[in-house]
Design a protein around this motif. Sequence first.
Motif, PDB file in Angstrom:
ATOM      1  N   LYS A   1      96.823  62.258 -30.474  1.00  0.00           N
ATOM      2  CA  LYS A   1      96.707  62.079 -31.903  1.00  0.00           C
ATOM      3  C   LYS A   1      95.307  61.700 -32.286  1.00  0.00           C
ATOM      4  N   GLN A   2      94.710  60.879 -31.386  1.00  0.00           N
ATOM      5  CA  GLN A   2      93.260  60.051 -31.757  1.00  0.00           C
ATOM      6  C   GLN A   2      92.300  61.346 -31.318  1.00  0.00           C
ATOM      7  N   GLU A   3      92.549  62.035 -30.267  1.00  0.00           N
ATOM      8  CA  GLU A   3      91.452  63.085 -30.058  1.00  0.00           C
ATOM      9  C   GLU A   3      91.472  64.162 -31.087  1.00  0.00           C
ATOM     10  N   LEU A   4      92.634  64.484 -31.640  1.00  0.00           N
ATOM     11  CA  LEU A   4      92.715  65.516 -32.782  1.00  0.00           C
ATOM     12  C   LEU A   4      92.006  65.057 -33.929  1.00  0.00           C
ATOM     13  N   THR A   5      92.466  63.828 -34.496  1.00  0.00           N
ATOM     14  CA  THR A   5      91.987  63.135 -35.731  1.00  0.00           C
ATOM     15  C   THR A   5      90.401  62.777 -35.643  1.00  0.00           C
ATOM     16  N   THR A   6      90.157  62.335 -34.427  1.00  0.00           N
ATOM     17  CA  THR A   6      88.742  62.094 -34.187  1.00  0.00           C
ATOM     18  C   THR A   6      87.758  63.578 -34.346  1.00  0.00           C
ATOM     19  N   TYR A   7      88.414  64.706 -33.765  1.00  0.00           N
ATOM     20  CA  TYR A   7      87.718  65.918 -33.882  1.00  0.00           C
ATOM     21  C   TYR A   7      87.682  66.489 -35.334  1.00  0.00           C
ATOM     22  N   PHE A   8      88.859  66.653 -35.842  1.00  0.00           N
ATOM     23  CA  PHE A   8      88.940  67.038 -37.356  1.00  0.00           C
ATOM     24  C   PHE A   8      88.113  66.269 -38.260  1.00  0.00           C
ATOM     25  N   LYS A   9      87.864  64.877 -38.009  1.00  0.00           N
ATOM     26  CA  LYS A   9      87.062  63.950 -38.830  1.00  0.00           C
ATOM     27  C   LYS A   9      85.467  64.408 -38.671  1.00  0.00           C
ATOM     28  N   LYS A  10      85.165  64.695 -37.355  1.00  0.00           N
ATOM     29  CA  LYS A  10      83.606  65.242 -37.027  1.00  0.00           C
ATOM     30  C   LYS A  10      83.325  66.504 -37.633  1.00  0.00           C
ATOM     31  N   MET A  11      84.365  67.358 -37.665  1.00  0.00           N
ATOM     32  CA  MET A  11      84.270  68.629 -38.260  1.00  0.00           C
ATOM     33  C   MET A  11      84.213  68.589 -39.624  1.00  0.00           C
ATOM     34  N   GLU A  12      85.007  67.619 -40.325  1.00  0.00           N
ATOM     35  CA  GLU A  12      84.998  67.610 -41.785  1.00  0.00           C
ATOM     36  C   GLU A  12      83.431  67.170 -42.120  1.00  0.00           C
ATOM     37  N   SER A  13      83.136  65.789 -41.232  1.00  0.00           N
ATOM     38  CA  SER A  13      81.703  65.205 -41.719  1.00  0.00           C
ATOM     39  C   SER A  13      80.628  66.295 -41.369  1.00  0.00           C
ATOM     40  N   ASP A  14      80.671  67.233 -40.281  1.00  0.00           N
ATOM     41  CA  ASP A  14      79.627  68.365 -40.327  1.00  0.00           C
ATOM     42  C   ASP A  14      79.682  69.011 -41.358  1.00  0.00           C
ATOM     43  N   ILE A  15      80.906  69.751 -41.823  1.00  0.00           N
ATOM     44  CA  ILE A  15      80.879  70.502 -42.944  1.00  0.00           C
ATOM     45  C   ILE A  15      80.434  69.937 -44.349  1.00  0.00           C
ATOM     46  N   ARG A  16      80.752  68.736 -44.314  1.00  0.00           N
ATOM     47  CA  ARG A  16      80.312  67.976 -45.750  1.00  0.00           C
ATOM     48  C   ARG A  16      78.806  67.856 -45.672  1.00  0.00           C
ATOM     49  N   TYR A  17      78.067  67.413 -44.294  1.00  0.00           N
ATOM     50  CA  TYR A  17      76.756  67.347 -44.292  1.00  0.00           C
ATOM     51  C   TYR A  17      76.038  68.638 -44.389  1.00  0.00           C
ATOM     52  N   SER A  18      76.393  69.627 -43.735  1.00  0.00           N
ATOM     53  CA  SER A  18      75.523  70.794 -43.767  1.00  0.00           C
ATOM     54  C   SER A  18      75.685  71.430 -45.293  1.00  0.00           C
ATOM     55  N   HIS A  19      76.556  71.222 -45.966  1.00  0.00           N
ATOM     56  CA  HIS A  19      76.668  71.820 -47.339  1.00  0.00           C
ATOM     57  C   HIS A  19      76.523  70.762 -48.461  1.00  0.00           C
ATOM     58  N   ASN A  20      75.863  69.570 -48.039  1.00  0.00           N
ATOM     59  CA  ASN A  20      75.651  68.583 -49.156  1.00  0.00           C
ATOM     60  C   ASN A  20      76.822  68.178 -49.997  1.00  0.00           C
ATOM     61  N   LEU A  21      77.966  68.230 -49.446  1.00  0.00           N
ATOM     62  CA  LEU A  21      79.331  67.929 -50.248  1.00  0.00           C
ATOM     63  C   LEU A  21      79.491  66.322 -50.297  1.00  0.00           C
ATOM     64  N   PRO A  22      79.788  65.801 -51.239  1.00  0.00           N
ATOM     65  CA  PRO A  22      80.038  64.483 -51.049  1.00  0.00           C
ATOM     66  C   PRO A  22      81.310  63.952 -50.310  1.00  0.00           C
ATOM     67  N   LEU A  23      81.296  62.715 -49.599  1.00  0.00           N
ATOM     68  CA  LEU A  23      82.351  62.370 -48.897  1.00  0.00           C
ATOM     69  C   LEU A  23      83.540  62.094 -49.506  1.00  0.00           C
ATOM     70  N   ASN A  24      84.734  62.470 -49.040  1.00  0.00           N
ATOM     71  CA  ASN A  24      86.091  62.283 -49.200  1.00  0.00           C
ATOM     72  C   ASN A  24      86.094  63.074 -50.832  1.00  0.00           C
ATOM     73  N   ALA A  25      85.341  64.004 -50.980  1.00  0.00           N
ATOM     74  CA  ALA A  25      85.623  64.761 -52.330  1.00  0.00           C
ATOM     75  C   ALA A  25      86.836  65.672 -52.069  1.00  0.00           C
ATOM     76  N   LYS A  26      87.744  65.767 -53.159  1.00  0.00           N
ATOM     77  CA  LYS A  26      88.691  66.924 -53.077  1.00  0.00           C
ATOM     78  C   LYS A  26      88.231  68.342 -53.648  1.00  0.00           C
ATOM     79  N   PRO A  27      88.877  69.276 -53.157  1.00  0.00           N
ATOM     80  CA  PRO A  27      88.290  70.562 -53.959  1.00  0.00           C
ATOM     81  C   PRO A  27      88.879  70.884 -55.225  1.00  0.00           C
TER      82      PRO A  27
END
Length: 159
Positions: free
Chosen positions: A133-159
């Motif tokens: 669970k930790q491996e998956l959640t850490t990976y998903f959090k990293k991918m989310e952060s990468d997407i937000r960073y690369s697209h200049n999206l605010p943190l924890n914003a809802k679509p």
Amino acid sequence: MKYILVVLLAVFLLLQFFPIDTTNPVSSEGMDFIQTKNTPESTAVLIKAACYDCHSNQTRYPWYTRIQPIGWWMKDHIREGRVELNFSVFSTYSPERQAHKLSESVEKIDSGEMPLESYLLTHPEAKLTPEQKQELTTYFKKMESDIRYSHNLPLNAKP
């Protein structure tokens, strides 16, 4: 009483003439989450075991889906899962939706909502250890952060 049992058996047998379609939709590897995000092998194995049967176009239909009405229930469950999140077409989602779905995935894994208990009954290989669970959640959090960073999206914003 015997008449009722005969009628129920007849209805059950009649239902078997209406099987579900177990054909998976065609999708391109170029749209798949694991492929497009270059997911590490150990994490990809976890995602496929715990998520892909309901949340991708790579569903493996077990033998009991040929028994109605179980098959109908499973097909509807898979349809709903794909509508909610489909890893096979993940790259077609907007960056906002991708980030949101990854955030939701973390929440559902952390809370124990996913994988579903009903799925785990027949798929023990999908049961995640705390480390997995930790491996998956850490990976998903990293991918989310990468997407937000690369697209200049605010943190924890809802679509």
